[in-house]
Design a protein around this motif. Structure first.
Motif, short mmCIF file in Angstrom:
data_model
loop_
_atom_site.label_atom_id
_atom_site.label_comp_id
_atom_site.label_asym_id
_atom_site.label_seq_id
_atom_site.Cartn_x
_atom_site.Cartn_y
_atom_site.Cartn_z
N LEU A 110 -4.04 6.67 -1.89
CA LEU A 110 -2.35 6.54 -2.24
C LEU A 110 -1.64 6.09 -1.03
O LEU A 110 -0.65 5.33 -1.13
CB LEU A 110 -2.13 7.85 -2.74
CG LEU A 110 -0.82 8.42 -2.99
CD1 LEU A 110 -0.13 7.47 -4.02
CD2 LEU A 110 -0.39 9.60 -3.15
N GLU A 111 -2.28 6.67 0.10
CA GLU A 111 -1.44 6.10 1.30
C GLU A 111 -1.70 4.64 1.69
O GLU A 111 -0.75 4.28 2.48
CB GLU A 111 -2.11 6.79 2.81
CG GLU A 111 -1.62 8.18 2.95
CD GLU A 111 -2.66 9.47 3.67
OE1 GLU A 111 -3.70 8.87 4.41
OE2 GLU A 111 -2.42 10.62 3.56
N LYS A 112 -2.55 3.97 1.15
CA LYS A 112 -2.61 2.52 1.50
C LYS A 112 -1.56 1.61 0.47
O LYS A 112 -1.87 0.56 0.22
CB LYS A 112 -4.13 2.36 1.19
CG LYS A 112 -4.93 2.65 2.37
CD LYS A 112 -6.33 2.02 2.33
CE LYS A 112 -7.18 2.56 3.59
NZ LYS A 112 -8.68 3.05 3.09
N GLY A 113 -0.92 2.72 -0.43
CA GLY A 113 -0.23 1.76 -1.14
C GLY A 113 -0.86 1.64 -2.64
O GLY A 113 -0.53 1.01 -3.59
N GLY A 114 -2.00 2.13 -2.67
CA GLY A 114 -2.77 1.83 -4.09
C GLY A 114 -2.63 3.00 -4.95
O GLY A 114 -1.63 3.77 -4.84
#
Ligand code: ZN
Length: 426
Positions: A110-114
């Motif tokens: 989630l933190e990686k924009g995924g």
């Protein structure tokens, strides 16, 4: 009775779930109202007689029977109820499988924009027609696996316009699909990229713009929030839920999935109809839920798919008197499956429930978790004629023989909508 629309007979094991009013817990979850050699008679989509075949035949003696359906000595249960799905969304996320296999956690992806944010991009990019076609395919799958009532959340649009788009798709599906849908607004499912680092401003958007617009549209009955570390705090969740309650929404809460944040306690405080996930819920939180009558919706396919060694403490919940329901949590990230039968197996093997408790959790308790227990969740006179005929002659066979679909026939509101395991509705 002079006219019977449908008589389902020659049922070896008829699980009625008839029993006390209210969501069930403790020893009640093992009582499934089993009838040997049963039958069910239907008029206008409602059950008019149910029980031992000889008793039902006596009750309907002399009536004209339009359709007689031979269950061929098999198992019949109430139609299964899905109290927690993210049915409408764009795209799929099979590329995350290798990331997970390399050890990335849900929150890291989630933190990686995924993760969920990639589904938000795909949902925003999709037309209503595209979302409709994809969701209908999944809903057909759910029906083929035995679900006759399904809750569907928004939460991949994350703007007024895009949330309404998702909710309109649910509404359009309801118009043509035999499965009963229960619509939930979940604008607080994630913080969209354009609000990164400004969660309070996004919460204000949800409260001041989304909730009133969704209310005006009449497209959702429930409001749900993802209360989790790094997503929405207890305070932010409380503010959204209080605003939703004021507008007349009924409340559900994604609570204590990853960290023990106090979500279970919050669900009890707000009088939510259900709290979901609960892997990290404290004993105090569970006790508060029992006192407030909140149903615990456990989602074992999600913990399975996230490769967690930890599971929701369903046995503890039952022991404490919290009613437990089960659902797939169907969504493109943490639980891409439409199969409640897989959840039956995981409910037994990973949560330690018996097949009887599992079925209670997927029928009457699930119906309570979405406010539909008056209509569905058990086979009793006056309720909707929603039932499933399996290619099995006892309940334990379903979770035992896993990974396949045992459903042969599904009756929804008295109509045959799945035949030979395939959808067959007009
Ligand atoms: Zn969910």
């Amino acid at each position: 009775m002079s006219q019977i629309d449908l008589l389902v007979h020659n049922i070896k094991a008829l699980v009625t779930m008839a029993g006390p009013a209210g969501a069930r817990s403790g020893a009640e979850m093992k009582e499934i109202g089993l009838v040997q050699d049963g039958a069910v008679a239907v008029v206008d989509g409602r059950i008019v007689a149910v029980g031992r075949e000889e008793d039902v035949q006596k009750q309907i003696q002399g009536a004209d029977i339009s359709t007689e359906w031979d269950a061929k000595g098999k198992l019949v249960t109430p139609g299964l109820v899905e109290p927690h799905t993210h049915l409408v969304h764009g795209g799929s996320r099979e590329h995350e499988l290798s990331l997970k296999l390399n050890g990335a956690s849900y929150l890291e992806i989630l933190e990686k924009g995924g993760g969920i944010l990639s589904t938000v991009r795909a949902t925003r990019a999709a037309t209503e027609e595209e979302l409709f076609v994809k969701a209908k395919k999944s809903l057909d799958q759910m029906l083929q696996f035995g679900a006759t009532t399904v809750e569907a959340k928004s939460g991949y649009g994350l703007s007024v316009k895009e949330e309404l788009k998702q909710l309109r798709v649910t509404s359009a599906l309801q118009k043509l699909h035999p499965v009963d849908l229960v619509s939930t607004f979940m604008g607080a499912h994630a913080v969209p990229t354009e609000y990164k680092g400004r969660t309070d401003e996004y919460v204000a958007l949800v409260i001041n713009e989304m909730l009133p617009e969704v209310k005006r549209s009449g497209l959702a009955e429930f409001c749900d929030v993802f209360c989790e570390h790094g997503v929405f705090s207890v305070e932010q969740s409380r503010a959204i839920m209080q605003a939703a309650r004021k507008l007349g929404f009924r409340l559900k809460l994604h609570a204590d999935e990853i960290e023990p944040l106090g979500g279970a306690e919050l669900a009890a405080e707000l009088g939510c109809i259900s709290a979901e996930h609960l892997l990290a819920a404290s004993d105090e939180g569970l006790l508060a839920m029992k006192e407030a009558g909140v149903v615990a919706v456990c989602l074992p396919a999600t913990s399975f798919n996230l490769r967690l060694s930890k599971h929701a403490r369903a046995r503890k919940m039952i022991e404490l008197g919290v009613p437990v329901a089960l659902s797939t949590d169907y969504n493109p990230g943490s639980s891409p499956t439409e199969s409640l039968q897989l959840v039956m197996t995981l409910g037994c093997l990973n949560l330690g429930l018996t097949p009887e408790e599992v079925l209670t959790a997927m029928t009457i308790n699930a119906a309570h978790a979405i406010g539909r227990a008056e209509q569905v969740g058990s086979l009793e006179v006056g309720k909707q004629a929603d039932l499933v005929i399996y290619d099995a002659d006892n309940l334990a066979y379903l979770p035992y023989h896993f990974g396949i679909n045992h459903v042969k026939t599904v009756v929804k509101n008295g109509q045959i909508v799945v035949q030979d395991g395939k959808v067959a509705y007009e």
